[in-house]
Scaffold this motif. Sequence first.
Motif, PDB file in Angstrom:
ATOM      1  N   TRP A   2       0.814  -1.205   0.000  1.00  0.00           N
ATOM      2  CA  TRP A   2       0.000   0.000   0.000  1.00  0.00           C
ATOM      3  C   TRP A   2       0.851   1.260   0.000  1.00  0.00           C
ATOM      4  N   VAL A   3       2.118   1.145   0.312  1.00  0.00           N
ATOM      5  CA  VAL A   3       3.006   2.308   0.194  1.00  0.00           C
ATOM      6  C   VAL A   3       3.125   2.707  -1.276  1.00  0.00           C
ATOM      7  N   ILE A   4       3.304   1.704  -2.134  1.00  0.00           N
ATOM      8  CA  ILE A   4       3.415   1.967  -3.577  1.00  0.00           C
ATOM      9  C   ILE A   4       2.060   2.380  -4.148  1.00  0.00           C
ATOM     10  N   LEU A   5       1.032   1.591  -3.843  1.00  0.00           N
ATOM     11  CA  LEU A   5      -0.292   1.901  -4.381  1.00  0.00           C
ATOM     12  C   LEU A   5      -0.831   3.216  -3.830  1.00  0.00           C
ATOM     13  N   GLY A   6      -0.498   3.524  -2.577  1.00  0.00           N
ATOM     14  CA  GLY A   6      -0.938   4.788  -2.003  1.00  0.00           C
ATOM     15  C   GLY A   6      -0.400   5.976  -2.777  1.00  0.00           C
ATOM     16  N   GLY A   7       0.888   5.916  -3.132  1.00  0.00           N
ATOM     17  CA  GLY A   7       1.485   6.993  -3.919  1.00  0.00           C
ATOM     18  C   GLY A   7       0.855   7.112  -5.296  1.00  0.00           C
ATOM     19  N   ILE A   8       0.569   5.961  -5.907  1.00  0.00           N
ATOM     20  CA  ILE A   8      -0.062   5.968  -7.232  1.00  0.00           C
ATOM     21  C   ILE A   8      -1.470   6.572  -7.154  1.00  0.00           C
ATOM     22  N   LEU A   9      -2.231   6.160  -6.137  1.00  0.00           N
ATOM     23  CA  LEU A   9      -3.607   6.653  -5.997  1.00  0.00           C
ATOM     24  C   LEU A   9      -3.646   8.139  -5.664  1.00  0.00           C
ATOM     25  N   LEU A  10      -2.683   8.607  -4.892  1.00  0.00           N
ATOM     26  CA  LEU A  10      -2.634  10.035  -4.567  1.00  0.00           C
ATOM     27  C   LEU A  10      -2.493  10.867  -5.840  1.00  0.00           C
ATOM     28  N   ASP A  11      -1.716  10.364  -6.796  1.00  0.00           N
ATOM     29  CA  ASP A  11      -1.545  11.076  -8.065  1.00  0.00           C
ATOM     30  C   ASP A  11      -2.771  10.923  -8.964  1.00  0.00           C
ATOM     31  N   LEU A  12      -3.303   9.705  -9.044  1.00  0.00           N
ATOM     32  CA  LEU A  12      -4.438   9.456  -9.935  1.00  0.00           C
ATOM     33  C   LEU A  12      -5.698  10.188  -9.488  1.00  0.00           C
ATOM     34  N   VAL A  17      -7.110  16.245  -7.061  1.00  0.00           N
ATOM     35  CA  VAL A  17      -8.053  17.225  -7.618  1.00  0.00           C
ATOM     36  C   VAL A  17      -7.378  18.054  -8.695  1.00  0.00           C
ATOM     37  N   ASP A  18      -6.114  18.340  -8.520  1.00  0.00           N
ATOM     38  CA  ASP A  18      -5.349  19.140  -9.486  1.00  0.00           C
ATOM     39  C   ASP A  18      -4.503  18.230 -10.367  1.00  0.00           C
ATOM     40  N   GLY A  19      -4.987  17.923 -11.528  1.00  0.00           N
ATOM     41  CA  GLY A  19      -4.186  17.183 -12.499  1.00  0.00           C
ATOM     42  C   GLY A  19      -4.295  15.683 -12.430  1.00  0.00           C
ATOM     43  N   GLY A  20      -5.084  15.129 -11.491  1.00  0.00           N
ATOM     44  CA  GLY A  20      -5.243  13.687 -11.427  1.00  0.00           C
ATOM     45  C   GLY A  20      -5.963  13.151 -12.654  1.00  0.00           C
ATOM     46  N   LEU A  21      -5.535  11.998 -13.156  1.00  0.00           N
ATOM     47  CA  LEU A  21      -6.113  11.450 -14.380  1.00  0.00           C
ATOM     48  C   LEU A  21      -7.613  11.177 -14.237  1.00  0.00           C
ATOM     49  N   VAL A  22      -8.017  10.709 -13.076  1.00  0.00           N
ATOM     50  CA  VAL A  22      -9.438  10.395 -12.885  1.00  0.00           C
ATOM     51  C   VAL A  22     -10.283  11.663 -12.983  1.00  0.00           C
ATOM     52  N   ASN A  23      -9.856  12.724 -12.305  1.00  0.00           N
ATOM     53  CA  ASN A  23     -10.612  13.980 -12.349  1.00  0.00           C
ATOM     54  C   ASN A  23     -10.515  14.652 -13.713  1.00  0.00           C
ATOM     55  N   GLN A  24      -9.399  14.476 -14.399  1.00  0.00           N
ATOM     56  CA  GLN A  24      -9.297  15.005 -15.759  1.00  0.00           C
ATOM     57  C   GLN A  24     -10.325  14.331 -16.666  1.00  0.00           C
ATOM     58  N   PHE A  25     -10.483  13.026 -16.492  1.00  0.00           N
ATOM     59  CA  PHE A  25     -11.476  12.292 -17.291  1.00  0.00           C
ATOM     60  C   PHE A  25     -12.889  12.745 -16.940  1.00  0.00           C
TER      61      PHE A  25
END
Length: 294
Positions: free
Chosen positions: A115-125, A128-136
């Motif tokens: 979850w250390v790795i996945l946590g970092g990935i999810l924080l980016d995805l 609110v500012d620039g996350g791929l999910v919110n961009q979509f």
Amino acid sequence: MKRNWPLHILVMPAIIIAFIFNYVPLGGIIMAFQEYKPWFGFTGSEWVGLEQFKKIFAFAEGRQVIWNTLVISSFKIVFQLIIPIVFALLLNEVRIMFFKRSVQTLVYLPHFLSWVILGGILLDLLSVDGGLVNQFLNFLGIQSIFFLGDGDWFRVTVIATDVWKDFGFSAIIFLAALSGINPALYEASVIDGANRFQQVLFITIPSILPITIVVATLALGNILNAGFDQIFNLYNPLVYDKGDIIDTYVYRQGLLGGNFSYATAVGVFKSIIAFILIITGYKLAYKYAGYRIF
């Protein structure tokens, strides 16, 4: 002992490590009944009996973290049971072995990432500012969602990502159960005119029902384990009211706040309830599915 002494020596390091790290620390439970001060130690700290346990229910935040834990863990248990079963049933119907193995590999992979790795990935995805999910979402005309900053959305995010991470690995036990079904049952059903859906409904599902009952009842013991690693790597002060669980609360109260006695009392309370639920789960699994440890 004389005949098997090499085996006893072989297992001795594991026994010593387990004793040092799992049993010796149990002596610290005494802090739950004291107003523990590190400079006074166990012997010099004031004995207060059950006062620390009373605080769990006296403090609003104590009651809230218990409720948060129950809500998050309950939804995790339910979806971690339903989705792996559905996935196993669908994958069992695939006849192209290359495709089947490729899908299995892809869905197993997230389980082996921390979850250390996945946590970092999810924080980016999910940013609110620039996350791929919110961009979509913005592309579809939907306003950005504060997944990790809004309490209600945080719960949904935690449950969904936990299921996504582990549903493939959890499906292994159901795939194993499916592989053990007697093919003669399917052959007989074909002769009787059953289609694929009827075979699944009247043969496949009843055949995996016993293992489903076992998994469901044994999961009761984890009702107070909402996933420390995941919550710790994703939560923040904005979602404490909806996302704080017992384990993260103990961490903050004990290690960060220095309130060792209260944190120990919360941990002991959780362990006692979990122990009772584990025993209950095993008894239910034995009663309804014939499951035995030995």
